[in-house]
Design an enzyme around this catalytic site. Structure first.
Site, mmCIF file in Angstrom:
data_model
loop_
_atom_site.group_PDB
_atom_site.id
_atom_site.type_symbol
_atom_site.label_atom_id
_atom_site.label_comp_id
_atom_site.label_asym_id
_atom_site.label_seq_id
_atom_site.Cartn_x
_atom_site.Cartn_y
_atom_site.Cartn_z
ATOM 1 N N GLY A 106 -18.782 -4.270 61.518
ATOM 2 C CA GLY A 106 -18.962 -4.250 60.063
ATOM 3 C C GLY A 106 -20.224 -3.494 59.676
ATOM 4 O O GLY A 106 -20.224 -2.661 58.763
ATOM 5 N N GLY B 109 -18.673 -8.977 67.872
ATOM 6 C CA GLY B 109 -17.769 -7.819 67.852
ATOM 7 C C GLY B 109 -17.391 -7.482 66.421
ATOM 8 O O GLY B 109 -17.415 -6.317 66.003
ATOM 9 N N ASP B 110 -17.093 -8.495 65.654
ATOM 10 C CA ASP B 110 -16.733 -8.298 64.251
ATOM 11 C C ASP B 110 -17.932 -7.868 63.406
ATOM 12 O O ASP B 110 -17.862 -6.910 62.643
ATOM 13 C CB ASP B 110 -16.192 -9.615 63.658
ATOM 14 C CG ASP B 110 -14.798 -9.938 64.170
ATOM 15 O OD1 ASP B 110 -13.978 -9.013 64.277
ATOM 16 O OD2 ASP B 110 -14.538 -11.117 64.456
ATOM 17 N N THR B 111 -19.030 -8.603 63.518
ATOM 18 C CA THR B 111 -20.141 -8.355 62.598
ATOM 19 C C THR B 111 -20.836 -7.018 62.881
ATOM 20 O O THR B 111 -21.222 -6.312 61.955
ATOM 21 C CB THR B 111 -21.156 -9.516 62.618
ATOM 22 O OG1 THR B 111 -21.413 -9.892 63.971
ATOM 23 C CG2 THR B 111 -20.618 -10.725 61.883
#
Lengths: 400, 419
Positions: free
Chosen positions: A177, A172-174
């Site tokens: 990004g 979810g984060d990467t």
């Protein structure tokens, strides 16, 4: 191709990086690796929380440099008017501002996009948040795990009869990004045409959903809700993960020819002629019997032996690697240079993970240390005309 | 989209022309992304094989593959036989008038066709050439075939996925394909910036395997740094607790207690347990991970009598990050995701009517969204594009069709289920 003497394609791009933890720092790490000048701006009272994340050596975090190398670092208290004034000066000369605060935080500081564009009409303002800056959930706190749950990806991952399973990496984060890097680069292209910047945003949830285009088709076409399938594929067999004597391997027979080669490979040439194994549909129906032959053949062989035999036979096959094997792999770690060495002051040199794009004439930036907390204050504020005396005062007041 | 003050500006990549030689998932996902940002995508397909294999892959509506639609709407199609000298010549002339070429053939195919980067660069020094493959253009594995599942296995993501006592598990979506597609979009846009500045294009490449390895940056670190191998831990988190998936009476929810303050709210506002709030066993992340089971017991007991909706409402009011574990159906019906964020717009597909598709996740404020248009029939824009771009006459185009260099659309509906 990761020739460090060549200049990166983003050479000269100035980025003010207000992000912390993972999604935002991963995005600005991409920009830095492609040659942009990234200045990480941290609050002098606490800074990026990942400076406290292990594993540690000499009390120093290895997590922080992993996603913050190749950046410069300054400290700035944006709650103080003097701090905001310094930020405006920096923004006047920047190409891009990236932040991953909760929506509204920058506006409340008087440093939202509408404020910054008045100072610098060309500025590109990029925002990553859990749920986006508008919509009913905009104020909710969000983490990778909530985005995975919300997006449907967790529901699709796991064994058929088991619970929904979190993807074992913070995608979810990467992925968010990566998406914001796309948005920033597209906006730069547009600015070259129009001279104007703009605000771009993504959310952790939207980013994960956009990955699943393919999984949604059946739902949209026929209202069928796709379910967890473990490692198998519902129309093909053998296809999935199997156990060897020392670990797991993946096997994929996508065609009848693959299956013939596979049967020869495990010494059971008769199989394709057996009624039970004569088509994908029948092999799926007799999957247990088929798997029994595979497992019996595999039980005294290592993953490496099996992969050699299958690849020689012409059957798609791969080990289920852990990072142990990957970090030694002649292709991934070797030829593709996915793990360059970072020589962070005060620590032993260690390996970090590279970005995956390669350019013919441009190199990626050489891997340089992550900034010390406020380590570039003197240089960067000095360039704004602050004298040593003024910096001392700002430091005493806690502005930097 | 909302929050815009002036909606009169054209899309962000307007004016960028992309020659799209990709097929199946990874490449088409990349060019779809570029088209949603406003670039003009000319999908070049092989007329002898009836184009992109996705066209023959179900599910279908009428004679149109919805799989193909979902990945190729808002693009144009030219069916051109690149193995003929005339077809190759037309392609080179188109490349002179384009900014970006993207392909996802096996390494060496473009060179064999005589349209590798070195050739294109001579024709158009500004061209940005984006290449996507399973293992990349160099290294010992470069010629191996790769599926998404093979990249998942090799990258280590599968090894991390699943439960401690169980075998590794596949990520439930084609994560290698789509991540590589995204990464290639970054690569070509970075190279485009350089081409604009210096007048020189670049060859950019990305592989499925490198893309997944790069995504795992944090997971890799523990091992690279001190040799400790992270294990599969199902839905738990190594550093935080409670953080993961729990069961309510009618389904699952995700919760993320990422700070001491969140835990205080959980103990006081949700559990009504001041003793837990004050207990040193739960006073820090490290302490909570160590005593995870004690917290899980209380959490499970509390949630077990409530519905997912009730759980999320209560945790939401306490300001604790939580979410239902949605099915795709739930996400589509959701007021935020399907509603305000408009993640599932409908396109009016020629001949079959509205088809909902999945939107890219970027929102560009003050800018018009790119309208969605039909996925093209094979070779649908043959005439239009060759006429407008290369000034070919109707007679010349007719001649190309007769010599089988340009294809015409034929329905070829293969089996319903293919990989």
């Amino acid at each position: 191709m990761a020739n460090t003497e060549k200049k990166g394609p983003l050479e000269g791009l100035k980025v003010l990086d207000l992000t912390r933890v993972l999604a935002g720092p991963f995005a600005t790490m991409w920009l830095a690796a492609m040659g942009a000048d990234v200045i990480k701006v941290e609050n002098p009272n606490d800074g990026d929380v990942t400076r406290q994340y292990g594993p540690f050596i000499n009390d120093r975090s290895s997590y922080f440099p992993t996603v913050n190398h190749n950046k410069k670092g300054i400290t700035l208290n944006m709650k103080a008017e003097e701090g905001r004034e310094l930020f405006r000066k920096l923004a006047a000369d920047a190409d891009v501002v990236v932040e991953n605060f909760r929506p509204g935080v920058m506006e409340n500081l008087g440093l939202g996009y509408e404020d910054l564009r008045k100072i610098n009409p060309g500025i590109i303002y990029a925002s990553i948040s859990g749920y986006g800056t508008y919509g009913p959930y905009r104020n909710r706190p969000g983490y990778d795990v909530t985005a995975q749950g919300m997006s449907g990806i967790m529901f699709l991952t796991g064994q058929m009869d088991g619970p929904p399973t979190r993807v074992g990496s913070s995608i979810g984060d990467t992925i968010a990004g990566i998406d914001i890097v796309v948005a920033i680069l597209a906006a730069i292209y547009c600015r070259n045409r129009t001279g104007k910047g703009q605000k771009v945003e993504t959310s952790l949830v939207d980013s994960l959903i956009s990955l699943s285009t393919q999984d949604y088709i059946r739902f949209f076409a026929a209202g069928e809700v796709p379910c967890r399938m473990g490692n198998i594929y519902k129309s093909w067999a053998p296809y999935g993960t199997y156990r060897a004597s020392d670990g797991y391997y993946n096997l994929g027979c996508g065609t009848e020819e693959h299956f013939r080669k596979f049967a020869r490979g495990i010494g059971q040439r008769w199989m394709p002629d057996d009624e039970r194994f004569s088509s994908h549909a029948l092999r799926v129906a007799y999957r247990d019997e088929l798997d029994a032959y595979i497992n019996e053949w595999a039980q005294d062989k290592t993953v490496a032996q099996i992969c050699d035999l299958m690849l020689q036979a012409g059957v798609p096959c791969a080990p289920v690697n852990s990072i142990v094997e990957i970090s030694k792999d002649e292709h991934i770690a070797g030829a593709r240079e996915m793990f360059p060495v970072l020589d962070q002051p005060g620590m032993v040199p260690y390996r970090v993970t590279n970005i995956p794009v390669r350019f013919s004439e441009s190199g990626l930036a050489p891997v340089l240390p992550a900034p010390e907390f406020g380590g570039d204050n003197d240089d960067i504020y000095g360039a704004l005309g602050k004298t040593a005396e003024e910096l001392k005062v700002l430091r005493e007041k806690g502005v930097i | 989209m909302q929050l815009h003050t002036e909606k009169n500006r054209s899309a962000v990549l307007k004016g960028v022309r992309v020659l799209d030689l990709t097929h199946v998932v990874s490449g088409p996902f990349a060019t779809l992304y570029l088209s949603m940002l406003g670039a003009e995508i000319i999908k070049i397909e092989n007329p002898r094989t009836q184009g992109d294999v996705s066209r023959a892959t179900g599910p279908f509506k009428g004679d149109v593959s919805l799989r193909f639609c979902s990945l190729n709407h808002s693009k144009h199609s030219v069916a051109l036989d690149l193995t003929t000298p005339e077809g190759r010549d037309i392609f080179l002339r188109m490349a002179k008038k384009s900014h970006i070429v993207i392909e996802n053939f096996r390494p060496g195919v473009m060179e064999k066709l005589g349209i590798g980067y070195d050739v294109l660069k001579r024709e158009n020094p500004r061209i940005v050439f984006g290449s996507l493959s399973g293992f990349g253009k160099d290294g010992p594995y470069r010629d191996l075939p790769a599926y998404d599942v093979i990249a998942q296995a090799l990258s280590g993501i599968m090894w991390l996925n699943g439960w401690e006592e169980d075998p590794p598990i596949k990520v439930g979506t084609s994560i290698a394909d789509v991540t590589a597609g995204l990464n290639l979009v970054i690569g070509v846009l970075a190279a485009l910036r350089e081409a604009e500045r210096t007048g020189e294009g670049r060859f950019v490449e990305v592989s499925l395997i490198d893309s997944l390895v790069s995504l795992m940056i944090v997971d890799n670190q523990e091992y690279l740094f001190n040799g400790i191998l992270p294990e599969r831990i199902g839905n738990n988190n190594r550093k935080w607790a409670p953080y993961g998936v729990y069961r309510a009476s009618n389904g699952y929810f995700a919760i993320g207690v990422g700070s001491d303050e969140f835990f205080q709210r959980l103990a006081l506002d949700i559990f009504n347990r001041p003793d837990m709030a004050a207990d040193p066993r739960f006073a820090s992340h490290t302490a909570r991970v160590e005593h995870r089971e004690l917290i899980d017991d209380v959490l499970n007991q509390w949630a077990g009598t409530l519905s997912v909706k009730e759980v999320c409402r209560a945790l939401g009011e306490a300001g604790i990050p939580c979410a239902p574990v949605n099915t795709i159906g739930d996400a589509v019906a959701d007021e935020h995701i399907g509603g305000a964020r408009q993640m599932f717009p409908s396109l009016d597909q020629e001949g079959i009517g509205p088809v909902p598709v999945t939107q890219i996740p970027l929102r560009i404020h003050d800018m018009e969204d790119v309208p969605l248009t039909s996925a093209p029939r094979l070779g649908e824009q043959n005439g239009d594009i060759l006429c407008s771009l290369l000034n070919l006459s109707d007679d010349e185009i007719q001649g190309l069709i007769e010599r089988n260099i340009l294809g015409t659309h034929q329905v070829d509906r293969a089996s319903e289920e293919q990989g």
